[in-house]
Design a protein around this motif. Structure first.
Motif, PDB file in Angstrom:
ATOM      1  N   LEU A  68      69.136  28.484   4.106  1.00 17.44           N
ATOM      2  CA  LEU A  68      69.016  27.481   3.040  1.00 17.44           C
ATOM      3  C   LEU A  68      69.094  26.069   3.607  1.00 17.44           C
ATOM      4  CD1 LEU A  68      71.324  29.001   0.281  1.00 17.44           C
ATOM      5  CD2 LEU A  68      68.895  29.387   0.702  1.00 17.44           C
ATOM      6  N   TYR A  69      68.278  25.175   3.031  1.00 18.54           N
ATOM      7  CA  TYR A  69      68.301  23.768   3.441  1.00 18.54           C
ATOM      8  C   TYR A  69      68.145  22.869   2.231  1.00 18.54           C
ATOM      9  CZ  TYR A  69      68.036  25.718   8.010  1.00 18.54           C
ATOM     10  OH  TYR A  69      68.348  26.436   9.124  1.00 18.54           O
ATOM     11  N   SER A  70      68.971  21.822   2.163  1.00 24.69           N
ATOM     12  CA  SER A  70      68.852  20.830   1.094  1.00 24.69           C
ATOM     13  C   SER A  70      67.590  20.011   1.312  1.00 24.69           C
ATOM     14  CB  SER A  70      70.034  19.864   1.135  1.00 24.69           C
ATOM     15  OG  SER A  70      71.237  20.563   0.997  1.00 24.69           O
ATOM     16  N   LEU A  75      66.370  17.858   6.706  1.00 19.41           N
ATOM     17  CA  LEU A  75      67.163  17.353   7.830  1.00 19.41           C
ATOM     18  C   LEU A  75      67.996  18.519   8.357  1.00 19.41           C
ATOM     19  CD1 LEU A  75      68.556  14.985   9.441  1.00 19.41           C
ATOM     20  CD2 LEU A  75      70.091  14.784   7.476  1.00 19.41           C
ATOM     21  N   TYR A  76      67.831  18.851   9.634  1.00 18.20           N
ATOM     22  CA  TYR A  76      68.610  19.987  10.150  1.00 18.20           C
ATOM     23  C   TYR A  76      69.064  19.738  11.579  1.00 18.20           C
ATOM     24  CZ  TYR A  76      64.520  21.488  12.854  1.00 18.20           C
ATOM     25  OH  TYR A  76      63.475  21.532  13.743  1.00 18.20           O
ATOM     26  N   LYS A 115      71.417  24.825  16.049  1.00 21.56           N
ATOM     27  CA  LYS A 115      72.636  25.483  16.548  1.00 21.56           C
ATOM     28  C   LYS A 115      72.194  26.315  17.754  1.00 21.56           C
ATOM     29  CE  LYS A 115      75.042  24.391  12.746  1.00 21.56           C
ATOM     30  NZ  LYS A 115      74.853  22.943  12.760  1.00 21.56           N
ATOM     31  N   ASP A 137      73.368  28.679  19.393  1.00 20.87           N
ATOM     32  CA  ASP A 137      73.527  30.137  19.294  1.00 20.87           C
ATOM     33  C   ASP A 137      73.051  30.653  17.927  1.00 20.87           C
ATOM     34  OD1 ASP A 137      75.502  28.855  17.933  1.00 20.87           O
ATOM     35  OD2 ASP A 137      77.153  30.080  18.689  1.00 20.87           O
ATOM     36  N   GLY A 138      72.342  29.835  17.190  1.00 26.53           N
ATOM     37  CA  GLY A 138      71.848  30.245  15.877  1.00 26.53           C
ATOM     38  C   GLY A 138      70.579  31.088  15.992  1.00 26.53           C
ATOM     39  N   LYS A 139      70.242  31.775  14.907  1.00 25.09           N
ATOM     40  CA  LYS A 139      69.040  32.623  14.927  1.00 25.09           C
ATOM     41  C   LYS A 139      67.786  31.813  14.575  1.00 25.09           C
ATOM     42  CE  LYS A 139      70.770  37.266  14.125  1.00 25.09           C
ATOM     43  NZ  LYS A 139      72.047  37.208  13.392  1.00 25.09           N
ATOM     44  N   LEU A 140      67.883  30.981  13.545  1.00 25.13           N
ATOM     45  CA  LEU A 140      66.673  30.304  13.062  1.00 25.13           C
ATOM     46  C   LEU A 140      66.440  28.922  13.685  1.00 25.13           C
ATOM     47  CD1 LEU A 140      64.244  30.406  11.109  1.00 25.13           C
ATOM     48  CD2 LEU A 140      65.681  29.211   9.446  1.00 25.13           C
ATOM     49  N   ALA A 150      71.937  15.100   3.240  1.00 30.32           N
ATOM     50  CA  ALA A 150      70.567  15.345   2.737  1.00 30.32           C
ATOM     51  C   ALA A 150      70.432  15.276   1.207  1.00 30.32           C
ATOM     52  CB  ALA A 150      70.042  16.671   3.282  1.00 30.32           C
ATOM     53  N   GLU A 153      79.006  21.041  -2.591  1.00 33.20           N
ATOM     54  CA  GLU A 153      77.995  21.953  -2.027  1.00 33.20           C
ATOM     55  C   GLU A 153      78.457  22.262  -0.610  1.00 33.20           C
ATOM     56  OE1 GLU A 153      75.456  23.770  -3.119  1.00 33.20           O
ATOM     57  OE2 GLU A 153      73.578  22.786  -2.569  1.00 33.20           O
ATOM     58  N   ILE A 154      78.668  23.543  -0.326  1.00 29.14           N
ATOM     59  CA  ILE A 154      79.170  23.925   1.002  1.00 29.14           C
ATOM     60  C   ILE A 154      78.043  24.499   1.844  1.00 29.14           C
ATOM     61  CG2 ILE A 154      80.718  25.500   2.215  1.00 29.14           C
ATOM     62  CD1 ILE A 154      82.737  25.142  -0.001  1.00 29.14           C
ATOM     63  N   TYR A 155      77.909  23.978   3.062  1.00 27.75           N
ATOM     64  CA  TYR A 155      76.941  24.518   4.030  1.00 27.75           C
ATOM     65  C   TYR A 155      77.665  25.594   4.847  1.00 27.75           C
ATOM     66  CZ  TYR A 155      73.719  20.554   3.387  1.00 27.75           C
ATOM     67  OH  TYR A 155      72.841  19.633   2.888  1.00 27.75           O
ATOM     68  N   PHE A 156      77.503  26.851   4.494  1.00 26.30           N
ATOM     69  CA  PHE A 156      78.197  27.883   5.265  1.00 26.30           C
ATOM     70  C   PHE A 156      77.252  28.500   6.280  1.00 26.30           C
ATOM     71  CE2 PHE A 156      76.907  29.427   1.066  1.00 26.30           C
ATOM     72  CZ  PHE A 156      75.960  30.356   1.398  1.00 26.30           C
TER      73      PHE A 156
END
Ligand SMILES: Cc1cc2nc3c(=O)[nH]c(=O)nc-3n(C[C@H](O)[C@H](O)[C@H](O)COP(=O)(O)OP(=O)(O)OC[C@H]3O[C@@H](n4cnc5c(N)ncnc54)[C@H](O)[C@@H]3O)c2cc1C
Length: 220
Positions: free
Chosen positions: A53-55, A68-69, A72, A74-77, A116, A217-220
């Protein structure tokens, strides 16, 4: 997290994927839907990796959608998002989410890319006379700073925790709020990672802000 089956996804073409600072990007594609400032989209590059998910960071009437991102490592996407070039295909869901309420003179509090939805609100002409408090680790991550300085003037408050300067408050957003007066009649909108949102909410409550005046709004 939303799976591919929950929402309708459409293929869209990347218009730009600009590197703003170390590991920080703005992904741009043509707007093919209506949305309300504060909403998010699901985004993916193929159906093998779960969408994230992205705002939306652009205005409701803008021709293009901005995301805006941060990458990471070690992230997947996001390591794959960061490689996208103009003309590449991505999968984008219809917009959704309810972090959309708007009041006059709200206090908007964000860390990192959590800014964002507030950029979207301001670019959509919402949140008149807002005060924005943005916390980052290094000054390069004061995203949209030129726009915000112009738009908000003194009501744009920058907090930086890891690089000393007289240009901004030195310390975290939580420290800033702890050290400054708060108005119990205002609405407080919090956006960012869970730790910041929870800590900020606790400080606001301890300073007399009614729970109903805090939206998050939490970015988990
Ligand atoms: C409502 C909402 C809005 C969001 N908006 C934005 C936005 O505008 N901009 C933005 O940059 N991000 C946003 N996010 C976060 C975004 O959805 C992704 O989580 C982020 O981009 C990381 O994706 P990724 O696939 O690269 O990393 P992931 O593969 O999801 O991993 C992220 C981190 O979690 C760790 N991790 C993964 N799995 C586990 C596990 N099982 N246990 C412990 N740690 C684990 C990884 O090591 C990594 O450090 C939002 C999230 C939400 C919920």
């Amino acid at each position: 997290m939303n799976t591919w089956n929950d929402l309708k996804y459409k293929e869209v073409l990347v218009v730009d994927n600009k590197n703003l600072a170390k590991d920080a990007y703005i992904l741009t594609f043509k707007r093919t839907f209506n949305f309300v400032a504060g909403q998010v989209v699901g985004l993916g590059i193929n159906t093998l990796i779960e969408p994230r998910l992205y705002s939306i960071a652009s205005g409701e009437n803008d021709d293009y959608v901005e995301i805006l991102y941060t990458e990471k490592a070690d992230g997947k996407l996001t390591p794959m998002l960061s490689l996208l070039k103009k003309g590449d295909k991505i999968l984008v869901s219809s917009p959704f989410g309810s972090f959309t309420e708007n009041n006059d003179s709200p206090i908007l509090i964000a860390t990192g890319t959590g800014i964002a939805p507030f950029i979207s609100m301001l670019k959509s002409g919402k949140g008149r006379a807002a005060t924005l408090i943005h916390g980052v680790s290094f000054p390069d991550y004061f995203y949209y700073a030129d726009y915000l300085e112009k738009e908000l003037g003194d009501r744009y408050i920058r907090c930086c925790s890891k690089f000393y300067s007289t240009d901004y408050f030195n310390g975290r957003v939580t420290q800033y709020i702890q050290e400054h007066q708060v108005d119990p009649n205002k609405k407080y909108y919090l956006c960012g990672v869970a730790e910041m949102v929870v800590d900020t909410r606790d400080i606001l409550i301890s300073k007399g802000i009614p729970y109903r005046n805090i939206l998050a709004e939490i970015y988990f």
